[in-house]
Design a protein around this motif. Structure first.
Motif, short mmCIF file in Angstrom:
data_model
loop_
_atom_site.label_atom_id
_atom_site.label_comp_id
_atom_site.label_asym_id
_atom_site.label_seq_id
_atom_site.Cartn_x
_atom_site.Cartn_y
_atom_site.Cartn_z
N ASN A 1 -58.45 91.36 -58.47
CA ASN A 1 -58.24 92.31 -57.49
C ASN A 1 -57.34 92.04 -56.62
N VAL B 1 -55.33 94.54 -55.22
CA VAL B 1 -55.08 95.82 -54.68
C VAL B 1 -55.90 96.18 -53.64
N TYR C 1 -45.05 91.88 -54.87
CA TYR C 1 -45.19 91.96 -56.35
C TYR C 1 -43.68 92.65 -56.71
N GLU C 2 -42.84 93.01 -56.08
CA GLU C 2 -41.87 93.65 -56.31
C GLU C 2 -40.65 92.93 -56.00
N ARG D 1 -60.77 100.49 -63.36
CA ARG D 1 -59.59 100.39 -64.19
C ARG D 1 -58.40 100.76 -63.42
N GLY D 2 -58.58 101.86 -62.52
CA GLY D 2 -57.54 102.47 -61.62
C GLY D 2 -56.77 101.35 -61.01
N LYS D 3 -57.49 100.29 -60.41
CA LYS D 3 -57.02 99.34 -59.57
C LYS D 3 -56.20 98.22 -60.57
N GLU E 1 -54.47 99.06 -63.32
CA GLU E 1 -53.46 99.82 -63.68
C GLU E 1 -52.48 99.64 -62.60
N THR E 2 -53.04 99.93 -61.13
CA THR E 2 -51.94 99.77 -60.04
C THR E 2 -51.40 98.52 -59.97
N LEU E 3 -52.12 97.49 -60.30
CA LEU E 3 -51.67 96.23 -60.34
C LEU E 3 -50.49 95.90 -61.24
N GLU F 1 -48.69 98.18 -62.57
CA GLU F 1 -47.43 98.90 -62.25
C GLU F 1 -46.58 98.28 -60.99
N MET F 2 -47.47 97.70 -60.09
CA MET F 2 -46.72 96.76 -59.01
C MET F 2 -46.04 95.59 -59.50
#
Length: 297
Positions: A142, A144, A228-229, A249-251, A253-255, A257-258
């Motif tokens: 985690n 995010v 992360y970018e 799962r959403g967190k 998936e956000t990771l 994406e980041m």
């Protein structure tokens, strides 16, 4: 597994071990894998995975260690007070300690597996301390915000209450936390081994300390730097247990994406019938995923 080497770091006695593949397999280029556990765990959660990798991967060196304040690395002889406890076990300090340990062991550009808060530790070491990595595998980690479930938020808000719990109730809490991290029943031997460092008066205080010292700001600092970018310079593989009750799962998936497809092209790899301790729930599947990643790095 006994961690037979020690390294003194800012008052902490960090216990670690370096294990190697059989010499009979040593016919390819050497690779070094560093394994970093999360909370409230220790390096023993990776015993089965490490054994499988050593049996199947030629010329592999694996560094296992217990984070300062965890497992076999709970001894602190310094004088620093941090958030009303002796010694600092925060993510910010753990990143500094990881860099120092790799310098001590002369390990450079390693492959790194990181589980749980270790993802934040390693990403912080990579992005803010310029720790070079060959490749990174994140497991149910985690990074995010916001951090922590209801229990962890409760401990962080009321550490004195949990310090004063009767020993039997504290042990019940610790064992409940361990069981909640698995989808399947935790083998009794593994549950006992994970619980043992946190039992007794000192273990109870240490258990509360590592939660009380967790700080969202240690992750927010990376996000403020847009870490992360553009600052993650190695390839990243991300695993997630399909029924992880700790990190939704959403967190994850956000990771992903980041991190972006340039670094995390495989996307989110989902391990079926696995909870937060996916390496305990599905050791064979996780060993296969890690082995493929090591060989392709």
């Amino acid at each position: 597994m006994l961690l037979d080497k020690t390294f003194d770091c800012s008052g902490w006695e960090i216990h670690y071990k370096i294990i190697e593949s059989s010499p009979a397999l040593a016919h390819s280029a050497q690779q070094t894998l560093v394994v970093v556990h999360g909370t409230p765990w220790s390096s023993i959660v990776f015993d089965a995975i490490s054994a499988a990798l050593l049996a199947s991967t030629p010329n592999l060196h694996i560094l296992l260690y217990d984070l300062p304040g965890y497992g076999q690395s709970q001894y602190y002889s310094g004088a620093q007070q941090f958030r009303d406890f002796d010694g600092d076990t925060s993510v910010a300090f753990q990143a500094t300690a990881l860099v120092a340990l790799l310098e001590e062991t002369r390990i450079s550009n390693p492959l790194v597996v990181a589980h749980d808060i270790a993802g934040a530790i390693v990403l912080r070491a990579h992005t803010l301390h310029s720790l070079e990595l060959k490749s990174l595998l994140l497991m149910d980690t985690n990074t995010v915000l916001p951090w922590g479930d209801g229990f962890y938020k409760l401990v962080r808000a009321n550490p004195s209450v949990f310090l004063d719990m009767p020993p039997q109730i504290h042990e019940g809490v610790v064992r409940s936390v361990i069981r909640s991290a698995c989808h399947h029943t935790v083998p009794q031997q593994m549950e006992d081994a994970l619980a043992a460092p946190w039992l007794g008066a000192e273990g109870q205080r240490n258990f509360v300390r590592q939660i009380a010292q967790a700080n969202d700001a240690d992750v927010q600092e990376m996000l403020d730097c847009r870490a992360y970018e553009g600052k993650v310079t190695c390839a990243v593989k991300v695993l997630w247990g399909e029924v992880d009750g700790w990190i939704p799962r959403g967190k994850m998936e956000t990771l992903v994406e980041m991190l972006g497809t340039a670094r995390c092209g495989e996307g989110l790899v989902i391990v079926p019938e696995a909870g937060h301790l996916l390496m305990i729930d599905q050791p064979e599947r996780v060993a296969l995923e890690v082995g493929e990643w090591v060989r392709s790095a």
